[in-house]
Design a protein around this motif. Structure first.
Motif, PDB file in Angstrom:
ATOM      1  N   LEU A 232      73.113  60.175  81.708  1.00  0.00           N
ATOM      2  CA  LEU A 232      73.114  59.829  80.288  1.00  0.00           C
ATOM      3  C   LEU A 232      73.241  58.325  80.109  1.00  0.00           C
ATOM      4  CD1 LEU A 232      75.484  62.687  79.170  1.00  0.00           C
ATOM      5  CD2 LEU A 232      73.045  62.501  78.662  1.00  0.00           C
TER       6      LEU A 232
ATOM      7  N   LYS B  46      74.019  64.317  73.968  1.00  0.00           N
ATOM      8  CA  LYS B  46      74.148  64.325  75.426  1.00  0.00           C
ATOM      9  C   LYS B  46      73.919  65.729  75.961  1.00  0.00           C
ATOM     10  CE  LYS B  46      77.543  60.588  75.783  1.00  0.00           C
ATOM     11  NZ  LYS B  46      78.928  60.330  76.177  1.00  0.00           N
ATOM     12  N   ALA B  47      74.542  66.708  75.297  1.00  0.00           N
ATOM     13  CA  ALA B  47      74.395  68.092  75.738  1.00  0.00           C
ATOM     14  C   ALA B  47      72.920  68.485  75.720  1.00  0.00           C
ATOM     15  CB  ALA B  47      75.208  69.023  74.846  1.00  0.00           C
ATOM     16  N   ALA B  48      72.238  68.070  74.655  1.00  0.00           N
ATOM     17  CA  ALA B  48      70.830  68.426  74.542  1.00  0.00           C
ATOM     18  C   ALA B  48      70.018  67.742  75.637  1.00  0.00           C
ATOM     19  CB  ALA B  48      70.302  68.030  73.166  1.00  0.00           C
ATOM     20  N   ALA B  49      70.381  66.507  75.957  1.00  0.00           N
ATOM     21  CA  ALA B  49      69.659  65.792  77.008  1.00  0.00           C
ATOM     22  C   ALA B  49      69.853  66.492  78.350  1.00  0.00           C
ATOM     23  CB  ALA B  49      70.148  64.347  77.082  1.00  0.00           C
ATOM     24  N   VAL B  50      71.073  66.943  78.603  1.00  0.00           N
ATOM     25  CA  VAL B  50      71.340  67.655  79.860  1.00  0.00           C
ATOM     26  C   VAL B  50      70.583  68.980  79.884  1.00  0.00           C
ATOM     27  CG1 VAL B  50      73.130  68.796  81.213  1.00  0.00           C
ATOM     28  CG2 VAL B  50      73.571  66.560  80.214  1.00  0.00           C
TER      29      VAL B  50
ATOM     30  N   ARG C 278      72.485  68.760  57.017  1.00  0.00           N
ATOM     31  CA  ARG C 278      72.032  69.657  55.967  1.00  0.00           C
ATOM     32  C   ARG C 278      72.822  69.486  54.668  1.00  0.00           C
ATOM     33  NH1 ARG C 278      72.370  75.588  57.685  1.00  0.00           N
ATOM     34  NH2 ARG C 278      74.317  75.413  56.582  1.00  0.00           N
TER      35      ARG C 278
ATOM     36  N   ASP D   6      78.202  63.628  71.616  1.00  0.00           N
ATOM     37  CA  ASP D   6      78.177  64.676  72.651  1.00  0.00           C
ATOM     38  C   ASP D   6      77.026  65.655  72.459  1.00  0.00           C
ATOM     39  OD1 ASP D   6      80.298  63.569  73.827  1.00  0.00           O
ATOM     40  OD2 ASP D   6      81.747  65.141  73.335  1.00  0.00           O
ATOM     41  N   LEU D   7      76.698  65.949  71.184  1.00  0.00           N
ATOM     42  CA  LEU D   7      75.645  66.931  70.938  1.00  0.00           C
ATOM     43  C   LEU D   7      74.328  66.464  71.536  1.00  0.00           C
ATOM     44  CD1 LEU D   7      76.208  68.221  67.326  1.00  0.00           C
ATOM     45  CD2 LEU D   7      76.080  69.561  69.403  1.00  0.00           C
TER      46      LEU D   7
ATOM     47  N   ALA E 260      80.430  70.335  71.953  1.00  0.00           N
ATOM     48  CA  ALA E 260      79.020  70.026  71.679  1.00  0.00           C
ATOM     49  C   ALA E 260      78.155  71.268  71.606  1.00  0.00           C
ATOM     50  CB  ALA E 260      78.464  69.054  72.736  1.00  0.00           C
TER      51      ALA E 260
ATOM     52  N   THR F 145      73.596  75.384  64.742  1.00  0.00           N
ATOM     53  CA  THR F 145      72.733  76.368  64.083  1.00  0.00           C
ATOM     54  C   THR F 145      72.413  77.557  64.977  1.00  0.00           C
ATOM     55  OG1 THR F 145      70.910  75.028  64.839  1.00  0.00           O
ATOM     56  CG2 THR F 145      71.553  74.784  62.545  1.00  0.00           C
TER      57      THR F 145
ATOM     58  N   TYR G  61      75.589  73.707  69.699  1.00  0.00           N
ATOM     59  CA  TYR G  61      74.577  73.510  68.652  1.00  0.00           C
ATOM     60  C   TYR G  61      74.946  74.350  67.434  1.00  0.00           C
ATOM     61  CZ  TYR G  61      72.270  71.963  72.893  1.00  0.00           C
ATOM     62  OH  TYR G  61      71.982  71.348  74.063  1.00  0.00           O
TER      63      TYR G  61
ATOM     64  N   PRO H 121      70.139  69.944  61.149  1.00  0.00           N
ATOM     65  CA  PRO H 121      71.218  70.861  60.735  1.00  0.00           C
ATOM     66  C   PRO H 121      72.535  70.146  60.440  1.00  0.00           C
ATOM     67  CG  PRO H 121      70.249  71.573  62.824  1.00  0.00           C
ATOM     68  CD  PRO H 121      69.599  70.294  62.467  1.00  0.00           C
ATOM     69  N   MET H 122      72.839  69.101  61.205  1.00  0.00           N
ATOM     70  CA  MET H 122      74.106  68.412  60.971  1.00  0.00           C
ATOM     71  C   MET H 122      74.074  67.638  59.656  1.00  0.00           C
ATOM     72  SD  MET H 122      76.182  69.182  63.414  1.00  0.00           S
ATOM     73  CE  MET H 122      77.479  67.972  63.483  1.00  0.00           C
TER      74      MET H 122
ATOM     75  N   PRO I  68      68.560  63.349  82.902  1.00  0.00           N
ATOM     76  CA  PRO I  68      69.625  64.348  83.074  1.00  0.00           C
ATOM     77  C   PRO I  68      69.091  65.751  83.386  1.00  0.00           C
ATOM     78  CG  PRO I  68      70.028  63.045  81.128  1.00  0.00           C
ATOM     79  CD  PRO I  68      68.718  62.606  81.661  1.00  0.00           C
ATOM     80  N   LYS I  69      67.993  66.103  82.702  1.00  0.00           N
ATOM     81  CA  LYS I  69      67.557  67.499  82.834  1.00  0.00           C
ATOM     82  C   LYS I  69      67.025  67.804  84.224  1.00  0.00           C
ATOM     83  CE  LYS I  69      63.019  66.538  80.744  1.00  0.00           C
ATOM     84  NZ  LYS I  69      62.010  66.970  81.713  1.00  0.00           N
TER      85      LYS I  69
ATOM     86  N   ARG J 184      73.561  78.073  83.990  1.00  0.00           N
ATOM     87  CA  ARG J 184      72.445  77.321  84.562  1.00  0.00           C
ATOM     88  C   ARG J 184      72.504  77.297  86.076  1.00  0.00           C
ATOM     89  NH1 ARG J 184      71.344  71.844  81.859  1.00  0.00           N
ATOM     90  NH2 ARG J 184      69.748  72.124  83.432  1.00  0.00           N
TER      91      ARG J 184
ATOM     92  N   LEU K  92      67.021  70.381  66.053  1.00  0.00           N
ATOM     93  CA  LEU K  92      68.125  71.299  66.310  1.00  0.00           C
ATOM     94  C   LEU K  92      69.496  70.684  66.072  1.00  0.00           C
ATOM     95  CD1 LEU K  92      66.701  72.950  69.523  1.00  0.00           C
ATOM     96  CD2 LEU K  92      66.909  73.967  67.262  1.00  0.00           C
TER      97      LEU K  92
ATOM     98  N   PRO L  50      78.530  64.021  66.275  1.00  0.00           N
ATOM     99  CA  PRO L  50      79.107  63.662  67.569  1.00  0.00           C
ATOM    100  C   PRO L  50      78.019  63.312  68.576  1.00  0.00           C
ATOM    101  CG  PRO L  50      79.844  65.841  66.875  1.00  0.00           C
ATOM    102  CD  PRO L  50      78.830  65.401  65.898  1.00  0.00           C
TER     103      PRO L  50
ATOM    104  N   PHE M 206      81.654  69.273  77.358  1.00  0.00           N
ATOM    105  CA  PHE M 206      82.147  68.095  76.638  1.00  0.00           C
ATOM    106  C   PHE M 206      83.477  68.355  75.963  1.00  0.00           C
ATOM    107  CE2 PHE M 206      77.613  67.806  76.918  1.00  0.00           C
ATOM    108  CZ  PHE M 206      77.378  66.486  77.226  1.00  0.00           C
TER     109      PHE M 206
END
Lengths: 412, 365, 305
Positions: free
Chosen positions: B52, C203-207, C225, C200-201, B85, B89, B87, C222-223, B72-73, B150, C218, C198, B81
């Protein structure tokens, strides 16, 4: 120090009385609403206030400038909600609406005893009267005429300004050259367009209102609208921006040389003279005559009393505008034509060839149409209907139908 | 094989250098805790491991594969975290399965794996809920589920427990330990909580100011801290520090300060005197009645906690805490004496604050 | 002494303060204020709408029931205005949201200078509608307009265009001006919203392997909204209610191409002095806004969070 409540109240009341008496002795303060806005108009107004202050040291005038487009909104709000001024400016087109909403005080008696009355022939008072009662003292007049580019006319080999609509059309065709970005006529199609639409309709023989009833002659009106709109639609002798062009835009077009002719009144002379040389680049001429009538308006504007708190002082102020000194002061600053015959005899008007067209127009010119609801109908019905003809959304027949329909509704 | 190798990682933000050449090796299945106060660079290091954040220099290898240039992926890692973190929705089920979804795992397989992970974490009844409708502990489990499902080479935890209340934190700590033992995945875990470090780690890297102060197993960190910072950071109550002199004469050494005279087992030191600091853990101070006790002082405060009684003692100019037995009797102002096992003490250089290694006797005590 | 205190008026007030009526007593002054400032004008508007009130025809004034509402059904200009209001508000807000989003995302970085840009970008919003209107009328002027000049120079146009004179472009031109004027409102609110998401969200998505577009869809949307919903409602209300920009730019023309309800009501009241009909138009706007706000909040389900 101990003061009882009773003592305190007595003392306060005494103070209030004393201050009230002092101000009554010093000066009566009245306020005045008007829609003068430009630098020259404000200079004229200031000069009149100064002159008035010298001849009436006991009266103080506070002027309040209201944008022309908001003037009626402000006055009507004051009528509904309170807060009327002592005095206010009254132009001919608005006279009917103002008297109908009861905004003006009847001053017939005072006019009868006024020595200045002799300087104002009967037609000056007609525009300021309703059912035999007088509501305002005329001060100045806007006389319709045409400005034209003398140099363009010579270039096009035209002998002089057009005297009839037929000559006008021929001149238009000769003066237009889109390649040069030059158009013959600065047509007003935006705000205020209705004025010339109505004038052309009358010039083609259609009355508007007779005895309080809608009296538009459809055939004549359609002919008029067809002629007038074709200048834009078919002849293309008018700038393409016409449907949104209002006062500022038509003046700009003329001053910058885009247009060769523009219809307006004496009020814009100073502005145009500042940009173009009078007698060389531009000149003035009476409005061209239509096939059935020669229409040009002479719109007297004056001042009325709106509140009778300081009615004596208010009368002194509005009648002062009708005196020669005030009229000349306004003429010098703004070029606005005096309503008083005493002022019209002034050398500055008699010897200036530019003013000849206006003097001629005074002989045949008409007062503007005046009926209750005229302003609303003109702006809300005539304007959009005519614009729709220009933009091709309505035919002249449809537009005239809408105007008749709207006029009947407005008069109901 | 999923070992982790961190080689000479440096990181600067403009003129500000936050990591000064970090080198860490972690074996497959190891549990590395990056421990330190805030601003020590531990989170930056974790972000660099995750991809990151980019290092200024240095290299990261996971499972013997250099990943420094990978996003990262593509590093086959999973991260949990502090804020979870999740999502907002997505349902719990989709949250957990999102990584698989992004990798294009077919829906049926995805659902099965999500269910398996959820069952392991006992959140299988919450799968259709939205994160907003979960408690803190439940969210924490979902976040872990998202990592587990994962099946990564490496788990990264960024202060995962600090948003939980004290009781839940202990529970989840145990849960993480159990998970590690069950899955055997290599873990890097960032925290500022020394208890988490002690309980979870197989290897602790104590960090401060962008340097690793000490990299060792928890027991070594606790018993043989490399310097006074590490010594003071680990342990609660903290290690007692007493300033004084190390005196070596006639082949015998001792530490001296006002009210303190502790023999120090040293081999082969040159005779002389040097300024140093004695470090002794509160539980190593045993109350004694012997006349020749090495530490003598006066009781200041007595605080019974239940299993122990904490006794704050004034020794010379120093305030020292001892962990005494629960039924310790004594009152403010009473004189008190302590015995200390010479093998349990640490001596630090007064200038450098580094631990003084005292010959063979102390090695691997 | 004690018994005297108990009988005194202050003591009674003290007793009252222990009851549940005390709350209402304390709320009473603000309730009065609210009634005077909010309820009275609103109700007065409703009352006007069922009366004839033409300043220039005082003789006609009186109760007329639903006359104005019935008249509205067959009023061509009303229907055009209704349609134009919908177009004008929808298009302007869509543009403003998009521009506001771009501006907010651009400003939501820790790059030096963004603070200054943050202030600069707000400038259009500080301009009063009337000033902005006159400024744009000049910029788009068919004779002197800078924009026409630029468009001709880069050969997008072959000659100067009278944007407000052509019904095909008048609405679009006014929408662009409105969007320019209003987008900082969204930028400001979105920026505040973005700062609250945040890190972190992302970062989490990137991971997890979600790219920028998915992250935007996503996480960011939504955050934001709640912010988006609130901002859109506020903006819809202010756009539906304010005729000033159109009044300056086109006056509703050409024809009725840019006539909207607020301008129509304004002109009916202050040009034709027909306050009754204008009142009815205002009531219809009020109802439309209420229905819109209710449906919109339902649809976005903001209140559930």
């Amino acid at each position: 120090m101990q003061v009882t409540k009773r003592e305190f109240l007595v003392a306060t009341a005494a103070l209030a009385l004393a201050s009230g008496m002092r101000s009554a002795q010093a000066a009566t303060a009245i306020n005045y609403w008007h829609h003068f806005a430009s630098q020259s108009e404000m200079a004229g107004l200031m000069k009149i206030i100064e002159l008035f202050g010298k001849s009436h040291p006991g009266i103080g005038v506070t002027q309040e400038s209201i944008p022309n487009s908001e003037y009626m909104a402000k006055v009507s709000s004051a009528v509904v909600a309170g807060g009327r001024p002592d005095t206010g400016m009254v132009v001919a087109e608005r006279f009917a609406d103002l008297t109908a909403m009861g905004a003006l005080v009847d001053i017939s008696e005072r006019v009868k005893g006024w020595k200045g009355k002799a300087n104002f022939p009967e037609n000056r008072w007609t525009g300021m009267s309703q059912d035999g009662a007088i509501y305002a003292v005329p001060a100045y007049a806007f006389v319709d005429w045409m400005y034209y580019r003398k140099d363009y006319f010579e270039e096009a080999g035209l002998a002089g300004p057009p005297k009839t609509f037929d000559e006008f059309l021929i001149a238009c065709r000769k003066l237009t050259n889109p390649a040069k970005g030059r158009y013959a006529f600065g047509m007003r199609g935006g705000a205020g367009a209705f004025k010339y639409v109505i004038d052309v309709m009358e010039a083609f023989g259609s009355p508007i209102v007779k005895d309080g009833q809608a009296a538009i002659d459809k055939a004549a009106a359609v002919e008029a609208i067809t002629f007038y709109s074709n200048l834009f639609v078919k002849e293309k002798v008018v700038p393409p921006s016409a449907p949104n062009d209002s006062y500022r835009q038509i003046m700009e077009g003329f001053r910058t040389g885009q247009t060769a002719m523009v219809w307006h009144h004496t009020g814009s002379l100073i502005e145009i003279s500042a940009a173009l040389k009078a007698g060389e680049q531009f000149s003035t001429a009476p409005m061209p005559a239509g096939p059935k009538a020669h229409i040009a308006r002479v719109a007297y504007a004056g001042n009325g009393i709106m509140k009778d708190d300081h009615v004596d002082a208010a009368w002194d102020w509005i009648s002062f505008w009708g005196e020669k000194d005030a009229a000349i002061a306004l003429l010098e600053a703004t070029g606005y034509f005096p309503a008083s015959t005493a002022a019209l005899d002034d050398e500055r008007i008699k010897s200036n060839p530019i003013y000849q067209a206006a003097s001629q127009t005074l002989d045949f010119g008409r007062l503007p149409n005046r009926f209750v609801g005229a302003a609303g109908w003109s702006e809300s019905v005539v304007n959009p209907s005519f614009q729709s003809v220009l933009t091709g959304q309505l035919t002249p027949e449809q537009a005239v139908d809408r105007m008749i329909e709207g006029l009947e509704a407005a008069l109901r | 094989m999923a070992n982790l190798s961190i080689k000479d990682i440096q990181k600067s933000y403009g003129a500000l250098k936050v990591l000064h050449g970090i080198d860490v090796e972690l074996e497959d299945g190891g549990f590395l805790v990056l421990l330190g106060p805030s601003g020590c660079g531990k989170s930056t290091l974790l972000n660099i491991i995750a991809g990151l954040d980019e290092p200024s220099t240095g290299e990261i290898s996971i499972a013997d594969r250099s990943v420094t240039a990978l996003p990262p992926k593509d590093r086959n890692i999973a991260m949990v975290f502090q804020s979870y973190a999740l999502y907002p929705t997505m349902t719990v089920e989709r949250n957990i399965g999102f990584g698989l979804e992004m990798r294009g795992v077919p829906e049926q397989q995805r659902k099965a794996e999500v269910r398996k992970a959820a069952e392991m974490l006992q959140i299988d009844h919450l799968l259709q809920r939205l994160p907003a409708n979960l408690s803190g502990g439940q969210r924490q489990r979902v976040a872990m589920g998202r990592a587990i499902v994962r099946n990564p080479d490496l788990f990264l935890f960024d202060e995962p427990l600090s948003n939980l209340d004290a009781k839940l934190r202990v529970e989840m700590r145990t849960e993480i330990k159990r998970l590690h033992e069950r899955l055997g995945t290599t873990i890097v875990y960032v925290t500022h909580d020394q208890i988490e470090a002690m309980t979870l780690a197989t290897k602790v890297a104590v960090m401060k100011g962008g340097y690793v102060q000490q990299l060792a197993d928890p027991r070594t960190i606790y018993e043989r801290p490399a310097n006074m910072f590490v010594a003071g950071f680990i342990g609660s109550p903290a290690m007692n520090f007493i300033r004084g002199k190390l005196v070596v004469e006639a082949g015998r050494s001792r530490f001296e300060s006002e009210g303190v005279r502790v023999p120090v087992p040293v081999s082969g030191a040159a005779p002389g005197t040097r300024n140093c600091v004695l470090g002794v853990r509160p539980e190593e101070m045993k109350v004694t009645t012997a006349d020749n006790a090495p530490i003598k002082g006066v009781i200041d405060v007595v605080e019974p906690t239940g299993p122990d009684t904490m006794v704050t003692v004034r020794v010379g100019d120093h305030s020292v805490v001892a962990r005494a037995e629960p039924r310790f009797q004594g009152r403010r102002g009473d004189p008190v004496a302590f015995d200390v096992d010479p093998l349990s003490i640490n001596l630090f250089d007064a200038e450098t604050e580094e631990r003084i290694v005292m010959g063979s006797v102390h090695q691997d005590a | 002494m004690k018994s005297v205190l108990h009988r005194g008026p202050l003591a009674k007030l003290g007793d009252l303060s222990e009851t549940r009526y005390w709350v209402y007593l304390l709320l009473f002054p603000s309730l009065i204020l609210l009634l005077l400032v909010v309820a009275y004008p609103t109700l007065y508007g409703f009352v006007i709408s069922v009366r004839e009130m033409r300043l220039t025809r005082p003789g006609l004034n009186g109760w007329v029931g639903t006359k104005h509402y019935v008249a509205m059904l067959s009023d061509r200009v009303f229907w055009i205005s209704l349609k134009n209001t919908a177009i004008w508000v929808t298009a302007a807000i869509a543009l403003e949201v998009a521009m506001g989003f771009v501006a907010a995302v651009a400003l939501n970085r820790n790059v030096p200078g963004t603070k200054l840009f943050g202030v600069l970008i707000l400038l259009p919003y500080f301009l009063p509608n009337v000033v902005a209107g006159h400024m744009w009328a000049l910029l788009l002027d068919p004779r002197l307009g800078v924009i026409n000049d630029i468009l001709v120079k880069v050969r997008i146009l072959s000659s100067y265009k009278a944007w407000f004179a052509d019904p095909a472009t008048a609405m679009a031109a006014t929408i662009v001006v409105e969007a320019w004027h209003g987008f900082p409102f969204f930028a400001l609110l979105f920026l505040a919203g973005l700062k609250g998401i945040p890190e972190d969200l992302y970062k989490a998505a990137a991971v997890d392997g979600a790219g920028p577009i998915r992250q935007f869809r996503l996480i960011t949307v939504p955050m934001l909204r709640t912010v988006i919903t609130a901002a859109v409602i506020l903006r819809v209300i202010s756009l539906v209610n304010s005729p000033d920009l159109l009044l300056v730019l086109t006056g509703g023309g050409p024809g009725n191409a840019t006539q909207v309800l607020s301008l129509y009501a304004f002109q009916t009241a202050y040009r034709e002095f027909n306050f009754g009909y204008a009142g009815a138009l205002a009531v219809v706007m009020f109802v439309i806004l209420m229905v819109f706000a209710t449906l919109y909040i339902r649809l976005t389900r903001v209140s559930k969070d």
